[in-house]
Design a protein around this motif. Sequence first.
Motif, mmCIF file in Angstrom:
data_model
loop_
_atom_site.group_PDB
_atom_site.id
_atom_site.type_symbol
_atom_site.label_atom_id
_atom_site.label_comp_id
_atom_site.label_asym_id
_atom_site.label_seq_id
_atom_site.Cartn_x
_atom_site.Cartn_y
_atom_site.Cartn_z
ATOM 1 N N ILE A 1 -4.215 -0.148 -6.733
ATOM 2 C CA ILE A 1 -3.976 -0.882 -5.486
ATOM 3 C C ILE A 1 -4.430 -2.318 -5.679
ATOM 4 O O ILE A 1 -5.584 -2.579 -6.056
ATOM 5 C CB ILE A 1 -4.720 -0.235 -4.307
ATOM 6 N N THR A 2 -3.539 -3.267 -5.444
ATOM 7 C CA THR A 2 -3.869 -4.668 -5.666
ATOM 8 C C THR A 2 -3.146 -5.540 -4.652
ATOM 9 O O THR A 2 -2.249 -5.075 -3.934
ATOM 10 C CB THR A 2 -3.480 -5.089 -7.096
ATOM 11 N N GLU A 3 -3.545 -6.796 -4.578
ATOM 12 C CA GLU A 3 -2.881 -7.765 -3.693
ATOM 13 C C GLU A 3 -2.016 -8.681 -4.537
ATOM 14 O O GLU A 3 -2.465 -9.228 -5.548
ATOM 15 C CB GLU A 3 -3.917 -8.585 -2.916
ATOM 16 N N LEU A 4 -0.771 -8.838 -4.121
ATOM 17 C CA LEU A 4 0.181 -9.658 -4.849
ATOM 18 C C LEU A 4 0.716 -10.775 -3.969
ATOM 19 O O LEU A 4 0.689 -10.694 -2.745
ATOM 20 C CB LEU A 4 1.360 -8.806 -5.338
ATOM 21 N N THR B 1 8.781 0.081 -2.897
ATOM 22 C CA THR B 1 8.402 0.550 -1.556
ATOM 23 C C THR B 1 6.930 0.916 -1.446
ATOM 24 O O THR B 1 6.444 1.166 -0.342
ATOM 25 C CB THR B 1 9.257 1.765 -1.136
ATOM 26 N N PHE B 2 6.200 0.941 -2.573
ATOM 27 C CA PHE B 2 4.755 1.144 -2.510
ATOM 28 C C PHE B 2 4.045 -0.193 -2.305
ATOM 29 O O PHE B 2 3.024 -0.489 -2.902
ATOM 30 C CB PHE B 2 4.238 1.827 -3.779
ATOM 31 N N SER B 3 4.621 -1.009 -1.464
ATOM 32 C CA SER B 3 4.056 -2.296 -1.068
ATOM 33 C C SER B 3 4.255 -2.440 0.432
ATOM 34 O O SER B 3 5.221 -1.913 0.992
ATOM 35 C CB SER B 3 4.764 -3.445 -1.805
ATOM 36 N N ILE C 1 -2.429 7.138 -2.860
ATOM 37 C CA ILE C 1 -1.205 7.407 -3.616
ATOM 38 C C ILE C 1 -1.441 8.293 -4.832
ATOM 39 O O ILE C 1 -0.639 9.190 -5.126
ATOM 40 C CB ILE C 1 -0.510 6.090 -4.029
ATOM 41 N N ASN C 2 -2.530 8.101 -5.544
ATOM 42 C CA ASN C 2 -2.774 8.934 -6.732
ATOM 43 C C ASN C 2 -3.033 10.385 -6.357
ATOM 44 O O ASN C 2 -2.623 11.307 -7.068
ATOM 45 C CB ASN C 2 -3.925 8.351 -7.553
ATOM 46 N N GLN C 3 -3.692 10.598 -5.214
ATOM 47 C CA GLN C 3 -3.875 11.959 -4.730
ATOM 48 C C GLN C 3 -2.528 12.569 -4.353
ATOM 49 O O GLN C 3 -2.271 13.755 -4.602
ATOM 50 C CB GLN C 3 -4.808 11.984 -3.517
ATOM 51 N N ARG D 1 7.600 17.387 0.064
ATOM 52 C CA ARG D 1 7.686 15.922 0.008
ATOM 53 C C ARG D 1 6.432 15.327 0.645
ATOM 54 O O ARG D 1 6.033 15.710 1.729
ATOM 55 C CB ARG D 1 8.917 15.420 0.763
ATOM 56 N N GLY D 2 5.823 14.396 -0.067
ATOM 57 C CA GLY D 2 4.743 13.601 0.487
ATOM 58 C C GLY D 2 5.283 12.248 0.908
ATOM 59 O O GLY D 2 6.233 11.731 0.305
ATOM 60 N N VAL D 3 4.690 11.668 1.939
ATOM 61 C CA VAL D 3 5.149 10.374 2.446
ATOM 62 C C VAL D 3 3.962 9.450 2.655
ATOM 63 O O VAL D 3 2.936 9.865 3.239
ATOM 64 C CB VAL D 3 5.935 10.529 3.770
ATOM 65 N N ILE D 4 4.082 8.224 2.191
ATOM 66 C CA ILE D 4 3.073 7.200 2.454
ATOM 67 C C ILE D 4 3.433 6.487 3.753
ATOM 68 O O ILE D 4 4.573 6.058 3.948
ATOM 69 C CB ILE D 4 3.027 6.181 1.310
ATOM 70 N N LEU D 5 2.443 6.371 4.636
ATOM 71 C CA LEU D 5 2.609 5.611 5.867
ATOM 72 C C LEU D 5 1.846 4.302 5.701
ATOM 73 O O LEU D 5 0.635 4.290 5.543
ATOM 74 C CB LEU D 5 2.076 6.392 7.068
ATOM 75 N N HIS D 6 2.572 3.202 5.704
ATOM 76 C CA HIS D 6 1.960 1.898 5.498
ATOM 77 C C HIS D 6 1.208 1.431 6.743
ATOM 78 O O HIS D 6 1.605 1.744 7.870
ATOM 79 C CB HIS D 6 3.032 0.863 5.133
ATOM 80 N N ASP D 7 0.172 0.637 6.506
ATOM 81 C CA ASP D 7 -0.533 -0.004 7.627
ATOM 82 C C ASP D 7 0.419 -0.978 8.291
ATOM 83 O O ASP D 7 1.242 -1.631 7.631
ATOM 84 C CB ASP D 7 -1.759 -0.773 7.117
ATOM 85 N N SER D 8 0.292 -1.114 9.595
ATOM 86 C CA SER D 8 1.161 -2.029 10.326
ATOM 87 C C SER D 8 0.745 -3.485 10.154
ATOM 88 O O SER D 8 1.497 -4.405 10.429
ATOM 89 C CB SER D 8 1.163 -1.682 11.817
ATOM 90 N N ALA D 9 -0.514 -3.700 9.700
ATOM 91 C CA ALA D 9 -0.999 -5.075 9.545
ATOM 92 C C ALA D 9 -0.317 -5.773 8.388
ATOM 93 O O ALA D 9 0.092 -5.160 7.429
ATOM 94 C CB ALA D 9 -2.509 -5.042 9.326
#
Length: 344
Positions: A17-20, A111-113, A322-324, A336-344
Amino acid sequence: MKTKAAVLRGAGTDFEITELELDPPKAGEVLIRYVAAGLCHSDEHLRHGDIVPRFPIVGGHEGAGIIEEVGEGVTRLSPGDHVILDGCLPDGTYRFHGGGEDFGGMCMLGTFSQYSVISENSAIKVDPDLPLDKVVLIGCGVPTGWGSAVHAAATEPGDTIAIYGIGGIGINAVQGAALAGARNVVAIDPLANKREAAEQFGATHSCETAEEARELITQLTRGVGADKAIVTVGIVTSEVVTNAFNAIRKGGTVVVTGLADPTKTTIELPGAILTLFEKRIQGSLFGSGDPFHDIPRMVELYQAGDLKLDELITTTYTLDQINQGYQDLLDGKNIRGVILHDSA
């Protein structure tokens, strides 16, 4: 602008996890805020090293979100539009940057951003009242599996269909075959939870092993064999393709949708049987369909209650988890697993 993302820096490493830094959209591009991203095995192929892209790369290609800004000349989309994704950036350049490096994006989507810049042709507008955390699955897993049965296998009413591997793709091949009118849908998976799920999504029978499935198919078809077999296992092997080939009848088709290391030979079949029995081997990418046609159709099927999406999602995760999520996929815990992004 800045965006938080899960990136891979090389094969055999976990997501970091990083900031781009993210460039603004150029002509024909849009800035999207992702709401949800599906955890597809294709991204695990990159991490595992089965498929080696240019690193570093922002993972994720199954996504849904909201358009924030559009570039010059964009006519199909407007800020505020809700979209499901599929596509690429045509000019071969990069929009993600960090530490002096350019970061690619899986399928040019990443999409993992939290945010990404994509081609307008990668986004398909949907009704704003649709739950993006559910219809996100129509970005890859659902059309790939559904289309493998409906388009690539050309399932017809009365067919007997064998499906090898009941994950995020295979479960939707089950849905597609059932919706297309197959008389027998045989789901093959070693895990009991996957077989139980298959029967909830339209499978008429389920088997733990290929040998058990072949015996059952022989009984169901009075010795003729399955009309079509669909290979949707996580990593395709010569053994599973051979099992599928042996299960189909004369003139039958094996659809290979799953992936494996492209440098390895995963199809080794007796040529005489292929010729004398006129069997066919068919590859299938994205369900052999047209996203601009199929995605709206699947949305309509979901709205009508004919296509299950909510029930596909086993677990939701934050981006930091995500790694989990991928470990759960490898352990067979999730459909199926789904990532829910932060709204911020």
